[in-house]
Design a protein around this motif. Structure first.
Motif, PDB file in Angstrom:
ATOM      1  N   UNK A   1     -13.994  -6.693  26.986  1.00  0.00           N
ATOM      2  CA  UNK A   1     -13.434  -5.744  26.018  1.00  0.00           C
ATOM      3  C   UNK A   1     -12.274  -6.339  25.227  1.00  0.00           C
ATOM      4  N   UNK A   2     -11.976  -7.621  25.454  1.00  0.00           N
ATOM      5  CA  UNK A   2     -10.908  -8.282  24.713  1.00  0.00           C
ATOM      6  C   UNK A   2      -9.509  -7.978  25.218  1.00  0.00           C
ATOM      7  N   UNK A   3      -9.402  -7.385  26.416  1.00  0.00           N
ATOM      8  CA  UNK A   3      -8.092  -7.002  26.938  1.00  0.00           C
ATOM      9  C   UNK A   3      -7.384  -8.144  27.660  1.00  0.00           C
ATOM     10  N   UNK A   4      -8.088  -9.239  27.933  1.00  0.00           N
ATOM     11  CA  UNK A   4      -7.505 -10.455  28.494  1.00  0.00           C
ATOM     12  C   UNK A   4      -7.630 -11.566  27.461  1.00  0.00           C
TER      13      UNK A   4
ATOM     14  N   UNK B   1       3.922 -14.347  25.787  1.00  0.00           N
ATOM     15  CA  UNK B   1       4.654 -13.080  25.888  1.00  0.00           C
ATOM     16  C   UNK B   1       5.756 -13.039  24.842  1.00  0.00           C
ATOM     17  N   UNK B   2       6.452 -14.162  24.683  1.00  0.00           N
ATOM     18  CA  UNK B   2       7.506 -14.245  23.667  1.00  0.00           C
ATOM     19  C   UNK B   2       6.954 -14.146  22.253  1.00  0.00           C
ATOM     20  N   UNK B   3       5.667 -14.480  22.109  1.00  0.00           N
ATOM     21  CA  UNK B   3       5.017 -14.388  20.793  1.00  0.00           C
ATOM     22  C   UNK B   3       4.360 -13.027  20.570  1.00  0.00           C
ATOM     23  N   UNK B   4       4.727 -12.051  21.400  1.00  0.00           N
ATOM     24  CA  UNK B   4       4.253 -10.665  21.223  1.00  0.00           C
ATOM     25  C   UNK B   4       2.761 -10.495  21.477  1.00  0.00           C
ATOM     26  N   UNK B   5       2.206 -11.233  22.441  1.00  0.00           N
ATOM     27  CA  UNK B   5       0.765 -11.169  22.669  1.00  0.00           C
ATOM     28  C   UNK B   5       0.370 -10.183  23.770  1.00  0.00           C
ATOM     29  N   UNK B   6       1.279  -9.876  24.699  1.00  0.00           N
ATOM     30  CA  UNK B   6       0.888  -9.096  25.870  1.00  0.00           C
ATOM     31  C   UNK B   6       1.781  -7.875  26.065  1.00  0.00           C
ATOM     32  N   UNK B   7       1.173  -6.840  26.659  1.00  0.00           N
ATOM     33  CA  UNK B   7       1.921  -5.608  26.903  1.00  0.00           C
ATOM     34  C   UNK B   7       2.058  -5.240  28.355  1.00  0.00           C
TER      35      UNK B   7
ATOM     36  N   UNK C   1      -5.794  -8.160  15.030  1.00  0.00           N
ATOM     37  CA  UNK C   1      -6.244  -7.897  16.406  1.00  0.00           C
ATOM     38  C   UNK C   1      -5.863  -9.069  17.325  1.00  0.00           C
ATOM     39  N   UNK C   2      -4.580  -9.234  17.566  1.00  0.00           N
ATOM     40  CA  UNK C   2      -4.118 -10.422  18.284  1.00  0.00           C
ATOM     41  C   UNK C   2      -3.268 -10.094  19.518  1.00  0.00           C
ATOM     42  N   UNK C   3      -3.415  -8.881  20.036  1.00  0.00           N
ATOM     43  CA  UNK C   3      -2.676  -8.507  21.243  1.00  0.00           C
ATOM     44  C   UNK C   3      -3.654  -8.229  22.381  1.00  0.00           C
ATOM     45  N   UNK C   4      -3.138  -8.349  23.602  1.00  0.00           N
ATOM     46  CA  UNK C   4      -3.967  -8.169  24.802  1.00  0.00           C
ATOM     47  C   UNK C   4      -3.291  -7.191  25.755  1.00  0.00           C
ATOM     48  N   UNK C   5      -4.120  -6.453  26.464  1.00  0.00           N
ATOM     49  CA  UNK C   5      -3.585  -5.444  27.372  1.00  0.00           C
ATOM     50  C   UNK C   5      -2.912  -6.008  28.600  1.00  0.00           C
ATOM     51  N   UNK C   6      -3.465  -7.105  29.146  1.00  0.00           N
ATOM     52  CA  UNK C   6      -2.965  -7.614  30.431  1.00  0.00           C
ATOM     53  C   UNK C   6      -2.840  -9.131  30.389  1.00  0.00           C
TER      54      UNK C   6
ATOM     55  N   UNK D   1      -0.165  -2.761  18.561  1.00  0.00           N
ATOM     56  CA  UNK D   1       1.200  -2.371  18.938  1.00  0.00           C
ATOM     57  C   UNK D   1       2.280  -3.241  18.321  1.00  0.00           C
ATOM     58  N   UNK D   2       1.943  -4.462  17.929  1.00  0.00           N
ATOM     59  CA  UNK D   2       2.967  -5.319  17.308  1.00  0.00           C
ATOM     60  C   UNK D   2       3.085  -5.070  15.810  1.00  0.00           C
ATOM     61  N   UNK D   3       2.177  -4.255  15.258  1.00  0.00           N
ATOM     62  CA  UNK D   3       2.290  -3.819  13.874  1.00  0.00           C
ATOM     63  C   UNK D   3       2.045  -4.882  12.830  1.00  0.00           C
ATOM     64  N   UNK D   4       1.341  -5.958  13.178  1.00  0.00           N
ATOM     65  CA  UNK D   4       1.118  -7.016  12.173  1.00  0.00           C
ATOM     66  C   UNK D   4      -0.239  -6.896  11.492  1.00  0.00           C
ATOM     67  N   UNK D   5      -0.985  -5.852  11.850  1.00  0.00           N
ATOM     68  CA  UNK D   5      -2.268  -5.638  11.198  1.00  0.00           C
ATOM     69  C   UNK D   5      -3.368  -6.565  11.653  1.00  0.00           C
TER      70      UNK D   5
END
Length: 568
Positions: free
Chosen positions: A302-305, A321-327, A240-245, A234-238
């Motif tokens: 599943x890598x969501x945390x 959160x400020x570094x675009x890691x969580x949604x 796998x560095x974001x987490x769901x929760x 979702x952050x569009x940086x290509x």
């Protein structure tokens, strides 16, 4: 309202300094305070308030002539400042007590907040009590059992103003009931508003739009969003560095908590709840909590945390959160102030609150703390016990009534410094759930109609009107956090009132809790963290329950249920 201001409100708006037994900091001190998350609190949420008597109504502001002296003890803080010429012995509140009520305050002793309980316990043990003083729930019961407190039932009925009674009963009478022993009202509770506490589901709506996802209606929707936020970049940086929760290492509290997800499974962690038989049990040891942990373990695998959540406190998670890691994150209505730095650093980022959907479609309940954060008591045999009620009437009128525009009782500005004078009120209380809900309803109407005059009867949150209207009209990002907190208020109003607000059944501290809670709390957090991270199987929960009971939990539950029985 900033984070520390909101937490202070949850503790009972300024009552912590009076009660001198501390207030919640959103979880960081709860290990010493018990599962209510408050170092003060009521003895019970059950029972009924003292019955009305036929005592003739008296003037709630009747002035003593000649004036009386009232001997008190109270906590002070060495960091307090006073307007020029004022002091702890001579200030705007004490002068008003004397001028309006004919009550001259005399300090038998004062103590720093950190020393207040120790000094008070010495006074209790020696029997040398002042006429009026603040106590915690456990001190209240100790004094009640010893027969050292004045029965305030009749003087409360006779002297409490209609306005005071409305505010004090705004929690359904739970706080007053907690101060009642064997039908006698033995204390004036410091009432507050647990309605501020529910964990809401905060979601990055800009990510929802980017991934073409709908707003969640069910728990399955939430879980699918968590998966998408993890896998669909979702952050569009290509990368796998974001987490769901987002989750922090404390697990609970008002920021990046697992409490909201627990509520989705009808689990109420760190809360005393009543079972079908009416007995109090501990929410963290119930089967629904095991189901919550199983789902969190699945999400972790599943890598969501964040794989390092176990070593990150809420401040570190806020940085992520400020570094675009969580949604997504579960947290209180004031979480937009936590997100504000992230929103400023990431143009286009937006967070919106949603109610927490349940696993089975049954409406979710939110567990919250108790509606009393402390008590004021009168020594048995005091000549004028009604003076305490008159002082409460004054506080409610000045802070929450017809005189609430007299700002010198709240804050004084002097030489560029804002001096808090409201904490000097001796017998005080906050706004209850009912008062907050009525005020928020007025706020909603005022914002909808852009008519600030509709707020004339609101007791609180009137400062949200201007910034929210401005944000809605102009999109001014300076008012983003205030407006989004208001959106949180709306979500709370529409989803967490009545029986969907599950208030803890007990907010005091029992003897075993005092001795054992730190150990039990550590056991809980360590075990749950291991289970979530897959370092222990989900069935380790059953071992935890057995150990929790054996190490003091069973004794605590017995003490709580005995305590509540004594108040019927």
């Amino acid at each position: 309202m900033k984070r520390n201001q909101r937490i202070a409100l949850v503790c009972g708006i300024l009552a912590c300094a009076l009660a001198a037994t501390g207030c919640s900091d959103g979880g960081n001190n709860a290990a010493n305070a018990g599962p209510s998350g408050k170092a003060t609190g009521s003895a019970a949420a059950s029972g009924s308030a003292p019955a009305s008597t036929s005592t003739e109504k008296a003037d709630p502001f009747g002035k003593y002539d000649p004036p009386i002296e009232l001997h008190i003890a109270r906590a002070v803080d060495q960091t307090w400042t006073y307007p020029q010429g004022d002091s702890i012995d001579n200030n705007v509140w004490y002068r008003e007590y004397e001028n309006l009520l004919g009550i001259k305050i005399v300090h038998d002793w004062t103590a720093l907040a950190s020393e207040y309980n120790r000094k008070l316990n010495v006074s209790i043990a020696s029997g040398s009590l002042p006429e009026l003083f603040a106590v915690s729930a456990s001190q209240l019961k100790q004094l009640a059992d010893a027969g050292q407190l004045e029965d305030l039932t009749q003087v409360y009925e006779q002297y409490a103003s209609d306005h005071t009674k409305k505010l004090q009963h705004g929690d359904g009478g739970a706080a007053l009931a907690s101060a009642t022993f064997n039908g006698k009202l033995l204390a004036i509770p410091v009432v507050n508003a647990p309605i501020y506490e529910p964990n809401l589901l905060w979601i990055r709506t800009d990510w929802l739009k980017k991934l073409n996802l709908s707003e969640p209606k069910t728990l399955d929707d939430v879980l699918k969003i968590a998966e998408a936020f993890t896998k669909q970049d979702p952050d569009g940086n290509g990368k796998p560095d974001t987490f769901g929760l987002a989750v922090n290492n404390y697990l609970y509290g008002p920021i990046t908590s697992i409490t909201g997800l627990s509520n989705a499974y009808h689990a109420y962690p760190q809360t005393w709840v009543k079972d079908d038989a009416g007995k109090v049990v501990y929410g963290s040891t119930q089967p629904e909590m095991k189901a919550t942990l199983a789902k969190l373990q699945e999400m972790y695998k599943a890598g969501q945390l964040d794989r390092e959540f176990g070593v990150k406190d809420s401040n570190k998670v806020a940085e992520d959160i400020a570094a675009n890691k969580f949604g997504m994150a579960f947290g209180a209505n004031w979480n937009p102030y936590v997100f504000l730095d992230a929103v400023k650093k990431n143009p286009g980022m937006d967070w919106m609150p949603f109610p927490v959907p349940s696993v089975d479609g049954t409406p979710t309940k939110a567990n919250v703390g108790f509606s009393a954060s402390g008590y004021v008591v009168v020594r048995k045999g005091a000549k004028h016990p009604e003076a305490a009620v008159k002082m409460l009437n004054l506080h409610e009128e000045v802070v929450h009534g017809s005189r609430r525009n007299e700002g010198q009782f709240i804050t004084v500005e002097e030489n560029g410094e804002r001096i808090n004078t409201s904490r000097l009120s001796i017998v005080q209380s906050g706004v209850s759930d009912q008062g907050v809900l009525e005020s928020l309803t007025l706020l909603r109407e005022a914002i909808k109609n852009e008519d600030e005059s509709l707020l004339k009867d609101a007791l609180t949150e009137t400062d949200k009107y201007g910034p929210t209207v401005d944000y809605l009209k102009t999109g001014n990002m300076e008012n983003w956090a205030v407006a989004h907190q208001y959106f949180g208020f709306e979500t709370t109003m529409d989803n967490y009132t009545g029986d969907r607000l599950l208030m803890t059944a007990f907010g005091g501290q029992t003897p075993t809790m005092t001795d054992k809670w730190a150990t039990l709390d550590k056991l809980e957090k360590e075990t749950f963290t291991k289970i979530i991270m897959g370092a222990a199987p989900v069935d380790e929960f059953d071992t935890f329950v057995a150990d929790w009971n054996k190490l003091g939990g069973e004794a605590i539950l017995q003490e709580i249920n005995d305590w509540l029985s004594s108040q019927k």
